[in-house]
Design an enzyme around this catalytic site. Structure first.
Site, PDB file in Angstrom:
ATOM      1  N   ASP A  28     188.844  -3.594  14.932  1.00 32.39           N
ATOM      2  CA  ASP A  28     189.820  -3.519  13.860  1.00 32.39           C
ATOM      3  C   ASP A  28     191.034  -4.323  14.304  1.00 32.39           C
ATOM      4  OD1 ASP A  28     191.198  -3.037  11.569  1.00 32.39           O
ATOM      5  OD2 ASP A  28     190.906  -0.865  11.565  1.00 32.39           O
TER       6      ASP A  28
HETATM    7  C1  BGC Z   1     192.242  -2.140   8.613  1.00 27.37           C
HETATM    8  C2  BGC Z   1     190.869  -2.726   8.420  1.00 27.37           C
HETATM    9  C3  BGC Z   1     190.979  -4.106   7.858  1.00 27.37           C
HETATM   10  C4  BGC Z   1     191.824  -4.944   8.780  1.00 27.37           C
HETATM   11  C5  BGC Z   1     192.011  -6.374   8.335  1.00 27.37           C
HETATM   12  C6  BGC Z   1     193.154  -3.060   9.381  1.00 27.37           C
HETATM   13  O1  BGC Z   1     194.458  -2.604   9.356  1.00 27.37           O
HETATM   14  O2  BGC Z   1     192.142  -0.899   9.262  1.00 27.37           O
HETATM   15  O3  BGC Z   1     190.094  -1.890   7.591  1.00 27.37           O
HETATM   16  O4  BGC Z   1     189.713  -4.656   7.667  1.00 27.37           O
HETATM   17  O5  BGC Z   1     193.110  -4.359   8.878  1.00 27.37           O
HETATM   18  O6  BGC Z   1     192.819  -6.439   7.229  1.00 27.37           O
END
Ligand code: BGC
Length: 749
Positions: free
Chosen positions: A266
């Site tokens: 993530d």
């Molecule tokens: C989120 C993810 C997301 C990523 C990219 C993170 O803050 O938890 O679900 O895919 O950002 O935007």
């Protein structure tokens, strides 16, 4: 002719990549070769620095390939409800592109509420086509974290409280996306069940609960869906961050489940080079989000899996074998996506995609209550619509799933259009003011939702109008702002916000024909439940929200959605909140302990008095009626292997076409361990014309009877008496069939 064209194409590739016509195509570029040979060939040609380069980001959403070898990089996009608009290279702000408006599909809670894997397949295919057309090769979604608490701000991105339902629904989504040569990236692996302290909260959960509740949907995504990537989340499990967690990544994901794809962190979820290098993460993204004035030109080189990793390998402190494994996985993903020359081209904003969004939305809407058959609203003459969510764009906001849509039909507009076709007059009153903002990362709704009337005045105006209408449709619920259904924070209250309870009470007193439609990704308290004749659970439906809602309100679509979550009466009717124990939620000193074990959703409310739930898991009404007939078993005993088939006749006994979901729950009468009263193990949806009868066939195998024995880490089936409970809701069981399991079994994942 075709043969000649192929030779010419191959020759052109040799020229393009080798600059030397006549030389044989290198194996890694030759797509007649097996992917594994191509991956190994590419790997063997790469320097250590090149291997390190492909396993971390070069911008917010991309990673480089190997330019020298003509291997393209990776472009990711959020997910999971539509393809996110492009942001700047190093910033979250919009890139200002004019070709990145999308179709917003219904939120995944709505998809789960269809209880129809066919809808998942259409969803995955459609969003995969949009991602492909936009040249993205990893779609960051779907999400399958289990609904442990209704306060979790991100529940709307997930598929509900039940591991079996989520597992069944996630697989076709993945396959649909990947048919387009776009990798699904299933998130957030694992135990990312709250947003409070999400970056560091350490989840403590017993092994049995982990395997029975929180992992099955991820396992299905890997083993049955064949997902090409997965996203370990922000949280910790047993002291280690998910991205650095040996148990989750090496032992379970890559060991037990044989995952051959890429574990993509993530954004900003990596914390330590040594741990992340050795414990199974393959790609690092988002570690710091500002390449401009922090770290300037070398921000990405400073990633944990960048220069520090390269240095550790060169100094012999970390083994090359781990890097080779990561780089091979990334190459495999590139070959499966960007370097698959046979993949389709995709499409964007097509009529088919809007049709899919509308169909899934209509099928996911759940009719919770419909006294006196108030709905469908076919005979009304004047309808008053009340509520902010009738006029608020809901596709902007909520965090990373926020979208820039080509169009979004608002509920009021959808209702107006459908009503005018029927000669029904529609008037509108605001009723309450919630969140008037409308911007996320520079995407603006452009809506002016400002309102100067006081709360009392708004209610008085709505009540006056309600007395003058023959039906009132209240459209409210939550929205995508902070502390509602949004990433980064949890809800603070189980009740609906902005004084909506008072508005609903006032409307109920003013007009007996009140329909309450709530758009949310979570359950909520319904103190007004008994005073309102019709209640509809509407979720976030995306681009076609207004049309899908109108389809159900006016009967063009006969509702067939079923709740994928329990709508309990109070917050304390969810086990995580039962005792108000801060160690269970939101955690104390960084630890959150899942002391409730398996008692999630209906597995807990089954132990409570019936009046502790407003609407049960699996509940959902129709405008027609169904009779579930006597089920027949293929065998009264199960010997541990093979399958048992249950055939259930279903008749549409009403006068409208409609669909019903037959649900089968398994109950172990006696076990050496405590088991939930019942657990969903099969379901099937059937569409029936009036008077028609069809059979639904439900198949059970050993997984339907097994529990996870933490002592020997084996799935275990114990012989003895089981019961199969068959009905159309977890609280409406029509038949209980005995089944004898004859043999004990032990097996691994
Ligand atoms: C989120 C993810 C997301 C990523 C990219 C993170 O803050 O938890 O679900 O895919 O950002 O935007």
């Amino acid at each position: 002719m075709k043969f000649k064209a192929e030779i010419l194409a191959a020759a052109m590739i040799c020229v393009a990549f080798n600059g030397n016509a006549g030389k044989p195509t290198p194996v890694y570029l030759d797509d007649s070769q097996p992917i594994e040979s191509r991956v190994q060939d590419a790997l063997s040609r790469m320097t250590t620095a090149e291997k390190v380069a492909i396993i971390h980001a070069q911008s917010k959403f991309s990673s480089p390939g190997v330019q020298r070898l003509g291997i393209p990089g990776i472009w990711c996009t959020d997910g999971p409800h539509g393809v996110r608009p492009d942001v700047l290279w190093d910033e979250w702000e919009q890139a200002g592109a004019t070709n990145d408006s999308c179709v917003a599909f219904p939120a995944l809670t709505c998809l789960a509420a269809t209880w129809n894997p066919e809808m998942s397949a259409i969803y995955g295919q459609s969003i995969g086509e949009e991602a492909r057309y936009r040249n993205k090769n990893v779609l960051l979604g779907p999400g399958v974290n289990i609904y442990r608490t209704p306060l979790n701000g991100r529940n709307f991105e997930y598929m509900g409280e039940d591991p079996y339902l989520s597992a069944q629904m996630v697989v076709p989504y993945i396959q649909g996306v990947q048919d387009n040569g776009v990798a699904a990236c299933v998130k957030h692996y694992a135990l990312n069940n709250q947003e409070v302290d999400r970056d560091h909260v350490n989840v403590l959960v017993d092994d049995r609960t982990l395997h029975e509740i929180y992992l099955p949907a991820f396992k299905a995504a890997v083993k049955d869906g064949g997902t090409w990537s997965i996203m370990p989340g922000y949280n910790k499990y047993n002291g280690d961050h998910a991205c650095e967690n040996q148990t989750l990544l090496l032992d379970i994901l890559k060991g037990d489940w044989g995952f051959d794809g890429v574990a993509i962190s993530d954004w900003g979820a990596v914390h330590n080079t040594e741990k992340v290098a050795q414990n199974g993460l393959d790609m690092e993204f988002g570690s710091w989000t500002n390449g401009l004035n922090w770290g300037a030109s070398n921000a990405y080189d400073n990633y944990y899996l960048a220069t520090p990793y390269l240095k550790a390998i060169e100094e012999g402190k970390l083994p090359m074998s781990d890097l080779d494994d990561k780089a091979a996985r990334v190459l495999r993903l590139i070959m499966r996506t960007e370097m698959d020359r046979n993949r389709p081209y995709g499409s964007m904003n097509s009529d088919e995609h809007y049709a899919a969004a509308r169909r899934i939305g209509g099928e996911g809407i759940v009719l919770l209550k419909n006294d006196k058959n108030l709905l469908p609203a076919e005979n009304a003459k004047k309808i008053l619509v009340v509520g902010e969510n009738a006029i608020k764009m809901m596709t902007v906001g909520g965090g990373s799933s926020s979208l820039k849509v080509q169009r979004e039909t608002l509920p009021l507009d959808g209702i107006r259009k459908a009503a005018s076709d029927k000669g029904i007059e529609v008037v509108y009153e605001r009723g309450y003011v919630g969140d008037v903002t409308g911007e996320y990362n520079g995407v603006k709704t452009g809506q002016d939702l400002s309102e100067s009337r006081s709360a009392d005045r708004l209610i008085a105006d709505a009540v006056r109008a309600a007395k003058d209408a023959d039906m009132v449709i209240f459209i409210g619920g939550l929205n995508k702002s902070d502390h509602q259904d949004a990433e980064g924070a949890d809800r603070q209250d189980y009740n609906l916000p902005y004084g909506q309870d008072a508005v609903i009470e006032a409307l109920a007193a003013a007009n007996p024909n009140l329909v309450v439609v709530n758009l949310t990704g979570n359950s909520y308290a319904m103190p007004w439940r008994d005073k309102v004749p019709a209640i509809v659970q509407g979720w976030y439906i995306g681009s076609e929200a207004g049309n899908a809602i109108a389809d159900v309100i006016f009967g063009k679509v006969n509702p067939s959605g079923k709740l994928p979550i329990t709508f309990a009466k109070d917050l304390k009717d969810y086990a995580a909140h039962a005792n108000g124990d801060a160690e269970m939620y939101p955690g104390v000193n960084g630890d959150v302990t899942y002391k409730e074990g398996l008692d999630v959703g209906y597995r807990y409310t089954d132990k409570l008095k019936k009046d502790r739930i407003n609407y049960a898991f699996g509940h959902g009404l129709s405008y027609t009626t169904f009779k579930i007939g006597q089920p027949a078993l293929s065998s009264k005993t199960f010997d541990g292997n093979g399958t048992v088939t249950v055939t259930v006749p279903v008749t549409n006994t009403g006068d409208r076409e409609g669909s019903e979901v037959v649900q089968l729950y398994v109950r172990d009468e006696k076990s050496s361990v405590a088991r939930p009263y019942k657990e969903l193990k099969a379901f099937g949806k059937v569409n029936l014309a009036p008077g028609e009868t069809r059979e639904v066939k439900l198949t059970l195998d050993k997984d339907a009877f097994a529990f996870y024995d933490a002592a020997d880490k084996m799935w275990t089936v114990e012989p003895g008496k089981f019961e199969l409970l068959i009905g159309n809701s977890s609280d409406r069981i029509s038949y209980r069939l005995p089944l004898q399991v004859g043999q004990s079994l032990k097996y691994k994942d």
